[in-house]
Design an enzyme around this catalytic site. Structure first.
Site, short mmCIF file in Angstrom:
data_model
loop_
_atom_site.label_atom_id
_atom_site.label_comp_id
_atom_site.label_asym_id
_atom_site.label_seq_id
_atom_site.Cartn_x
_atom_site.Cartn_y
_atom_site.Cartn_z
N GLY A 11 -0.18 -9.57 -16.77
CA GLY A 11 -1.22 -8.56 -16.69
C GLY A 11 -2.65 -9.09 -16.67
O GLY A 11 -3.55 -8.44 -17.19
N MET A 89 6.98 -5.83 -10.30
CA MET A 89 7.96 -6.57 -9.52
C MET A 89 9.18 -5.75 -9.10
O MET A 89 10.29 -6.28 -9.06
CB MET A 89 8.41 -7.81 -10.31
N ARG A 90 8.97 -4.49 -8.79
CA ARG A 90 10.08 -3.66 -8.29
C ARG A 90 9.66 -3.07 -6.94
O ARG A 90 8.50 -2.71 -6.75
CB ARG A 90 10.40 -2.49 -9.22
N LEU A 92 9.45 -0.06 -4.42
CA LEU A 92 9.31 1.38 -4.67
C LEU A 92 10.03 2.17 -3.59
O LEU A 92 10.08 1.76 -2.42
CB LEU A 92 7.83 1.74 -4.68
N ASN A 106 -2.17 -1.98 -4.08
CA ASN A 106 -1.52 -3.18 -4.60
C ASN A 106 -2.42 -4.38 -4.37
O ASN A 106 -3.26 -4.37 -3.46
CB ASN A 106 -0.19 -3.39 -3.86
N HIS A 108 -2.04 -8.48 -3.51
CA HIS A 108 -1.04 -9.44 -3.02
C HIS A 108 -1.72 -10.80 -2.88
O HIS A 108 -2.83 -10.88 -2.33
CB HIS A 108 -0.51 -8.95 -1.67
C1 GRF Z 1 -0.70 -11.65 -8.98
O1 GRF Z 1 -0.73 -12.88 -8.30
C2 GRF Z 1 -0.62 -10.52 -7.99
O2 GRF Z 1 -1.29 -10.80 -6.79
C3 GRF Z 1 0.87 -10.41 -7.74
O3 GRF Z 1 1.45 -10.65 -8.99
C4 GRF Z 1 0.59 -11.45 -9.79
C5 GRF Z 1 0.37 -10.73 -11.06
O4 GRF Z 1 -0.32 -11.46 -12.01
N1 GRF Z 1 1.18 -9.13 -7.16
P1 GRF Z 1 -0.84 -10.78 -13.34
O5 GRF Z 1 0.37 -10.15 -14.04
O6 GRF Z 1 -1.87 -9.76 -12.98
O7 GRF Z 1 -1.42 -11.90 -14.16
#
Ligand code: GRF
Length: 214
Positions: A11, A89-90, A92, A106, A108
């Site tokens: 997070g 990490m799911r 949708l 989102n 990425h």
């Molecule tokens: C980040 O690299 C984001 O781009 C990807 O997952 C990671 C999450 O990191 N979708 P965090 O949990 O915000 O530290």
């Protein structure tokens, strides 16, 4: 603007959004942090920021449909205007994506549309590109295919491994995601014919970068 943030892990992007909202310079509040992982450290960050949290573990549901329905209920119950995926990490369901259409975004860790999916820092290194970065985009029913809102570019060093590149990108994510959310809070983001327009923005036509800078 009422924000719901979905997480699965550490997070750090959530933290950047918490810091944005708590700095008081934008009219935005995180009203719910939802995690599908009970041990996600992001939940602790939310608690420290006095933000309501909820854990909805996908394992407890019979498939994606019921799991996503439970998340929709929680987010609707909190009255969110914007849903931010931050390391969630799911995949949708189309139902979830349609329900929050135009208010689901989102971040990425690559310059989309290059390198969607997973292990994208390694993909960028393997492809030999000289730049990568981060993208904030609307979520549609594809995999990392939605309209792009904002991007940050970072150079790739010759000696980079995936971890080094991920760290360099993550640092910029922490600037980029708050910027994108601020644009929403200021009502400056418009989705027109599948492309994003941002109002009242400075532009820099000379803002090119070259790597290697020799
Ligand atoms: C980040 O690299 C984001 O781009 C990807 O997952 C990671 C999450 O990191 N979708 P965090 O949990 O915000 O530290």
């Amino acid at each position: 603007m009422r924000i719901g943030v979905l997480i699965s892990g550490g997070g750090t992007n959530l933290q950047a959004l918490i810091d944005l909202c708590q700095a008081g310079s934008v009219n935005a509040e995180i009203v719910l942090v939802l995690s599908n992982v009970a041990t996600a450290f992001g939940l602790e960050r939310a608690k420290r920021g006095s933000i309501p949290t909820q854990v909805i573990e996908h394992k407890g549901y019979d498939g994606r449909g019921p799991f996503d329905k439970a998340m929709i209920q929680a987010l609707d119950g909190a009255g969110v205007d914007l849903v931010c995926l931050a390391g969630f990490m799911r995949l949708l369901t189309p139902e979830f994506v349609r329900h929050f259409s135009g208010r689901l975004i989102n971040i990425h860790p690559a310059l989309l549309p290059a390198f969607p999916g997973l292990h994208v820092q390694q993909q960028a290194i393997d492809a030999g590109v000289r730049f990568s970065g981060a993208t904030v985009h609307f979520v549609d029913e594809g995999m990392d295919t939605g309209p792009i809102i904002a991007q940050a570019v970072v150079p790739i060093m010759l000696e980079d491994d995936a971890d080094a590149l991920a760290a360099r990108i993550l640092k910029q994510e922490h600037r980029l995601y708050p910027l994108a959310v601020r644009l929403f809070a200021e009502n400056r983001v418009r989705l027109i014919d599948g492309k994003v327009e941002i109002s009242d923005c400075a532009q820099d036509p000379e803002g090119a970068m070259i790597n290697p800078p020799c």
